[in-house]
Design a protein around this motif. Structure first.
Motif, PDB file in Angstrom:
ATOM      1  N   VAL A   2      54.217 -23.758  17.069  1.00  0.00           N
ATOM      2  CA  VAL A   2      52.881 -23.326  16.689  1.00  0.00           C
ATOM      3  C   VAL A   2      52.884 -21.822  16.543  1.00  0.00           C
ATOM      4  CG1 VAL A   2      50.457 -23.260  17.346  1.00  0.00           C
ATOM      5  CG2 VAL A   2      51.857 -25.230  17.950  1.00  0.00           C
ATOM      6  N   CYS A   3      52.538 -21.335  15.383  1.00  0.00           N
ATOM      7  CA  CYS A   3      52.556 -19.898  15.143  1.00  0.00           C
ATOM      8  C   CYS A   3      51.131 -19.365  15.043  1.00  0.00           C
ATOM      9  CB  CYS A   3      53.312 -19.587  13.859  1.00  0.00           C
ATOM     10  SG  CYS A   3      53.461 -17.823  13.511  1.00  0.00           S
ATOM     11  N   PHE A   4      50.807 -18.413  15.887  1.00  0.00           N
ATOM     12  CA  PHE A   4      49.492 -17.789  15.829  1.00  0.00           C
ATOM     13  C   PHE A   4      49.471 -16.673  14.794  1.00  0.00           C
ATOM     14  CE2 PHE A   4      48.793 -20.103  19.542  1.00  0.00           C
ATOM     15  CZ  PHE A   4      47.439 -20.087  19.822  1.00  0.00           C
ATOM     16  N   TYR A   5      50.605 -16.006  14.654  1.00  0.00           N
ATOM     17  CA  TYR A   5      50.656 -14.900  13.724  1.00  0.00           C
ATOM     18  C   TYR A   5      51.738 -15.196  12.706  1.00  0.00           C
ATOM     19  CZ  TYR A   5      49.614 -10.217  12.200  1.00  0.00           C
ATOM     20  OH  TYR A   5      49.186  -9.154  11.468  1.00  0.00           O
ATOM     21  N   ASN A   6      51.355 -15.580  11.514  1.00  0.00           N
ATOM     22  CA  ASN A   6      52.277 -15.979  10.466  1.00  0.00           C
ATOM     23  C   ASN A   6      52.619 -14.756   9.624  1.00  0.00           C
ATOM     24  OD1 ASN A   6      53.506 -16.980   8.159  1.00  0.00           O
ATOM     25  ND2 ASN A   6      52.320 -18.886   8.210  1.00  0.00           N
ATOM     26  N   THR A   7      53.752 -14.129   9.922  1.00  0.00           N
ATOM     27  CA  THR A   7      54.080 -12.887   9.244  1.00  0.00           C
ATOM     28  C   THR A   7      54.393 -13.097   7.770  1.00  0.00           C
ATOM     29  OG1 THR A   7      56.355 -13.148  10.006  1.00  0.00           O
ATOM     30  CG2 THR A   7      54.915 -11.772  11.331  1.00  0.00           C
ATOM     31  N   SER A   8      54.922 -14.238   7.421  1.00  0.00           N
ATOM     32  CA  SER A   8      55.253 -14.472   6.017  1.00  0.00           C
ATOM     33  C   SER A   8      54.001 -14.627   5.173  1.00  0.00           C
ATOM     34  CB  SER A   8      56.139 -15.722   5.887  1.00  0.00           C
ATOM     35  OG  SER A   8      55.424 -16.858   6.346  1.00  0.00           O
ATOM     36  N   ALA A   9      52.977 -15.225   5.766  1.00  0.00           N
ATOM     37  CA  ALA A   9      51.719 -15.407   5.037  1.00  0.00           C
ATOM     38  C   ALA A   9      50.784 -14.216   5.242  1.00  0.00           C
ATOM     39  CB  ALA A   9      51.014 -16.672   5.500  1.00  0.00           C
ATOM     40  N   CYS A  10      51.201 -13.286   6.096  1.00  0.00           N
ATOM     41  CA  CYS A  10      50.433 -12.071   6.391  1.00  0.00           C
ATOM     42  C   CYS A  10      49.049 -12.384   6.931  1.00  0.00           C
ATOM     43  CB  CYS A  10      50.310 -11.182   5.150  1.00  0.00           C
ATOM     44  SG  CYS A  10      51.893 -10.534   4.616  1.00  0.00           S
ATOM     45  N   ARG A  11      48.945 -13.367   7.792  1.00  0.00           N
ATOM     46  CA  ARG A  11      47.671 -13.656   8.442  1.00  0.00           C
ATOM     47  C   ARG A  11      47.940 -14.364   9.750  1.00  0.00           C
ATOM     48  NH1 ARG A  11      46.244 -18.964   8.053  1.00  0.00           N
ATOM     49  NH2 ARG A  11      47.457 -20.232   6.605  1.00  0.00           N
ATOM     50  N   ASP A  87      63.150  -9.625  20.874  1.00  0.00           N
ATOM     51  CA  ASP A  87      64.291 -10.453  20.462  1.00  0.00           C
ATOM     52  C   ASP A  87      65.356 -10.575  21.548  1.00  0.00           C
ATOM     53  OD1 ASP A  87      63.091 -10.857  18.052  1.00  0.00           O
ATOM     54  OD2 ASP A  87      64.226  -9.291  16.992  1.00  0.00           O
ATOM     55  N   ASP A  88      65.366  -9.632  22.483  1.00  0.00           N
ATOM     56  CA  ASP A  88      66.387  -9.629  23.518  1.00  0.00           C
ATOM     57  C   ASP A  88      65.873 -10.138  24.858  1.00  0.00           C
ATOM     58  OD1 ASP A  88      68.409  -8.343  21.859  1.00  0.00           O
ATOM     59  OD2 ASP A  88      67.138  -6.560  22.005  1.00  0.00           O
ATOM     60  N   MET A  89      64.615 -10.542  24.895  1.00  0.00           N
ATOM     61  CA  MET A  89      64.014 -10.959  26.164  1.00  0.00           C
ATOM     62  C   MET A  89      64.192 -12.457  26.379  1.00  0.00           C
ATOM     63  SD  MET A  89      60.505  -8.687  26.119  1.00  0.00           S
ATOM     64  CE  MET A  89      60.027  -9.025  27.806  1.00  0.00           C
ATOM     65  N   SER A  90      64.467 -12.808  27.614  1.00  0.00           N
ATOM     66  CA  SER A  90      64.563 -14.219  27.976  1.00  0.00           C
ATOM     67  C   SER A  90      63.169 -14.785  28.171  1.00  0.00           C
ATOM     68  CB  SER A  90      65.366 -14.369  29.271  1.00  0.00           C
ATOM     69  OG  SER A  90      64.636 -13.802  30.367  1.00  0.00           O
ATOM     70  N   ARG A  91      63.072 -16.112  28.304  1.00  0.00           N
ATOM     71  CA  ARG A  91      61.771 -16.736  28.575  1.00  0.00           C
ATOM     72  C   ARG A  91      61.185 -16.215  29.890  1.00  0.00           C
ATOM     73  NH1 ARG A  91      59.225 -17.633  24.617  1.00  0.00           N
ATOM     74  NH2 ARG A  91      60.898 -16.836  23.337  1.00  0.00           N
ATOM     75  N   ASP A  93      61.677 -13.203  31.122  1.00  0.00           N
ATOM     76  CA  ASP A  93      61.184 -11.850  30.851  1.00  0.00           C
ATOM     77  C   ASP A  93      59.799 -11.899  30.216  1.00  0.00           C
ATOM     78  OD1 ASP A  93      63.553 -10.720  31.770  1.00  0.00           O
ATOM     79  OD2 ASP A  93      64.466 -10.695  29.780  1.00  0.00           O
ATOM     80  N   ILE A  94      59.628 -12.816  29.272  1.00  0.00           N
ATOM     81  CA  ILE A  94      58.362 -12.893  28.543  1.00  0.00           C
ATOM     82  C   ILE A  94      57.244 -13.400  29.450  1.00  0.00           C
ATOM     83  CG2 ILE A  94      57.184 -14.060  26.634  1.00  0.00           C
ATOM     84  CD1 ILE A  94      59.895 -13.951  25.140  1.00  0.00           C
ATOM     85  N   SER A  95      57.564 -14.338  30.320  1.00  0.00           N
ATOM     86  CA  SER A  95      56.535 -14.809  31.252  1.00  0.00           C
ATOM     87  C   SER A  95      56.079 -13.673  32.156  1.00  0.00           C
ATOM     88  CB  SER A  95      57.048 -15.992  32.081  1.00  0.00           C
ATOM     89  OG  SER A  95      58.075 -15.586  32.987  1.00  0.00           O
ATOM     90  N   ALA A  96      57.007 -12.776  32.494  1.00  0.00           N
ATOM     91  CA  ALA A  96      56.664 -11.642  33.351  1.00  0.00           C
ATOM     92  C   ALA A  96      55.731 -10.663  32.651  1.00  0.00           C
ATOM     93  CB  ALA A  96      57.936 -10.925  33.792  1.00  0.00           C
ATOM     94  N   VAL A  97      55.740 -10.660  31.325  1.00  0.00           N
ATOM     95  CA  VAL A  97      54.841  -9.785  30.563  1.00  0.00           C
ATOM     96  C   VAL A  97      53.385 -10.117  30.881  1.00  0.00           C
ATOM     97  CG1 VAL A  97      54.005  -9.234  28.241  1.00  0.00           C
ATOM     98  CG2 VAL A  97      56.471  -9.362  28.692  1.00  0.00           C
ATOM     99  N   ASP A 137      55.286 -15.702  20.122  1.00  0.00           N
ATOM    100  CA  ASP A 137      56.618 -15.975  20.665  1.00  0.00           C
ATOM    101  C   ASP A 137      56.510 -16.751  21.972  1.00  0.00           C
ATOM    102  OD1 ASP A 137      59.650 -15.027  20.388  1.00  0.00           O
ATOM    103  OD2 ASP A 137      59.073 -14.930  22.508  1.00  0.00           O
ATOM    104  N   THR A 138      55.525 -16.403  22.777  1.00  0.00           N
ATOM    105  CA  THR A 138      55.326 -17.102  24.054  1.00  0.00           C
ATOM    106  C   THR A 138      54.973 -18.559  23.829  1.00  0.00           C
ATOM    107  OG1 THR A 138      54.504 -15.036  25.041  1.00  0.00           O
ATOM    108  CG2 THR A 138      54.030 -17.095  26.213  1.00  0.00           C
TER     109      THR A 138
END
Length: 535
Positions: A2-11, A87-91, A93-97, A137-138
């Motif tokens: 599930v993508c909240f921010y679709n960079t290819s569609a720019c929205r 891109d270098d963060m583990s799952r 690491d991201i949960s800690a954000v 990403d999360t």
């Protein structure tokens, strides 16, 4: 995914009901993404203007390890750093954000426009892009998370929702907080249920791998946002947590038991098997020193009372432990309030416990640390179980009378206080006058029929008749007529009769018809009160 921010569609997509947003123009319309070269290195508090640093970052085949979240000291720093190293963060690491953002939101942040931060001044569009990128990403990576990462992510986000709910939206709010509101809460400040439903689904698929701590934290997270995810088979997340918690009850420590029970009571899930098992586990403890903080067992008792679940051995063991304690200095006012309220609500009368707590409060230099609700709960509890302690009631009354304003006392607290003094037959005219004055000024805030009935009954029962109070509450009492139970109707009628206050707009045909409708439900005392009013 599930993508909240679709960079290819720019929205930003609206997969979970989020409003569509155009991709921000980054770097003044250059089309580039936010970069470390723009905002500086949060690790060093330096803007990256040194050509050697830029070159090192741009051409190195091995990027530096992402900084530890605990080393970052503002929400903006966390967001910029997480975006740069994503891109270098583990799952993990991201949960800690999200855990770090939640923690920092409770602390004073640098002013965005006037105070330089470690990452410089960030435009709203850049902040929006970075936060949505991290968020996407999360969400997209949640299925790759283990129990620890799922729990830490869910709990971090739940705390953010809770903080946003406690701190109302205000003009000039920092951009990160504005964007977090869009991500996590709806316009009516309810949590993003589709998001938390997704996390709940991922959780139950792996729940057998959750240890005691993760189960406790997962329940606590959903209770914070008061949301119970339901599944297609008719079960809900708390049903699954309950059965797994019972299986690992021996592994739960005192705080984890407290958190689990608090969570279930908060969302009104009185799971009998779980409460029985947790109570048995506490009783089995060799001593209650395992409860490192009084809050843990006060919350445990509160949970049983709130859920309406009886466990006499648990209440007896905790009471004996408190009574035998040399000092209650570790208790804060909320601990006293929750504990005493729990015993009264559960109908457990333990005179030695009530005596110990009352003596400690009386010996306190001041009651300034007691919130209005705590004071109300305490005197209500003593009156409810019928335990006299004149010194306690005198100290609380004197404190309230000396208070400059009762604006911090909710109508329920005002009503419960005078009800307690009337029930305990403790006379304190100055207290009743102080409460009456506050009720007159704020009569429009009384929207609960029981609060109105108890307030009026208490004044009449003590022979304290402030006619202005009774007259000012006539419109409110009349408006609530359809919500009164039998005892409320009898108390209202009796109170006005004793006060000698005529109220034809309240005691009209509609009132009489309500009495007739409920005639089979009146007990002898209530019928006696109505008879006295009729005379």
């Amino acid at each position: 995914s599930v993508c909240f921010y679709n960079t290819s569609a720019c929205r930003i997509t609206s997969a979970f009901g989020q409003s569509s947003l155009h991709q921000p123009s980054i770097l003044s319309g250059s089309g580039s993404h936010p970069s470390l070269q723009r905002y500086g290195d949060a690790r060093t508090n330096n803007s990256v203007t040194n050509p050697m640093l830029i070159t090192s970052h741009a051409f190195s085949t091995r990027r530096p390890r992402a900084p530890m979240m605990r080393d970052l000291h503002s929400v903006d720093e966390v967001i910029v750093t997480a975006y740069e190293y994503l891109d270098d963060m583990s799952r993990r690491d991201i949960s800690a954000v999200w855990a770090r953002i939640a923690l920092l939101m409770t602390k004073r942040q640098p002013r965005q426009q006037s105070t330089p931060s470690a990452v410089g001044e960030i435009s709203f569009d850049d902040m929006e892009y970075m936060l949505y990128t991290i968020f996407d990403d999360t969400v997209n990576g949640i299925e790759d998370c283990g129990a620890r990462e799922i729990t830490e992510t869910t709990l971090g986000m739940a705390k953010i929702v809770k903080i946003l709910g406690q701190q109302s939206k205000r003009r000039g709010e920092v951009s990160s907080r504005v964007i977090l509101r869009r991500l996590f809460v709806s316009k009516d400040m309810k949590p993003n249920e589709k998001l938390f439903q997704l996390f709940a689904g991922q959780s139950i698929d792996k729940l057998d791998r959750f240890d005691a701590r993760r189960l406790s934290n997962l329940a606590y997270a959903y209770a914070l946002i008061d949301y119970v995810p339901e599944f297609d088979d008719g079960s809900d997340l708390f049903d699954h947590i309950a059965m797994n918690a019972v299986d690992v009850k021996a592994e739960l420590n005192a705080q984890e038991i407290s958190n689990v029970l608090w969570a279930f009571a908060t969302v009104n899930k009185s799971h009998a098997v779980l409460f029985e098992a947790m109570g048995d586990q506490v009783v089995a403890f060799e001593h209650l020193g395992d409860f490192k903080h009084p809050q843990d067992f006060s919350n445990t008792l509160w949970a049983y009372a709130k859920a309406g679940v009886n466990h006499p051995k648990l209440f007896q063991k905790v009471a004996n432990y408190i009574v035998e304690s040399k000092s209650l200095d570790r208790f804060i006012p909320q601990d006293f309030s929750n504990t005493i309220w729990a015993y009264a609500t559960a109908g457990v009368r333990h005179p030695s416990l009530f005596e110990k707590v009352a003596n400690h409060i009386v010996e306190s230099k001041s009651l300034n640390q007691f919130y209005p609700q705590a004071l109300s709960n305490i005197v209500w509890a003593y009156a409810k179980v019928g335990i006299d302690h004149p010194e306690l009631f005198e100290k609380v009354a004197n404190h309230i009378v000396k208070t400059d304003s009762l604006n911090q006392f909710y109508p329920q607290a005002l009503s419960n206080i005078v009800w307690a003094y009337a029930t305990a037959q403790v006379s304190h005219p100055k207290l009743f006058q102080k409460v009456a004055d506050a009720a007159i000024q704020r009569e429009r805030e009384f929207s609960n029929s029981q609060h109105v009935a108890n307030l009026l009954w208490a004044n009449a029962a003590m022979g304290i008749v402030d006619k202005q109070l009774f007259l000012s509450l006539v419109p409110t009492a009349a408006k609530l007529i359809n919500t009164y139970n039998n005892q409320d109707i009898a108390n209202i009628a009796w109170a006005y009769a004793v006060a000698g206050v005529d109220a034809p707009t309240l005691f009209n045909d509609h009132f009489i018809n309500k009495c007739v409708e409920k005639e089979d439900g009146f007990e002898t005392e209530a019928l006696s009160q109505l008879h006295q009013w009729h005379l």
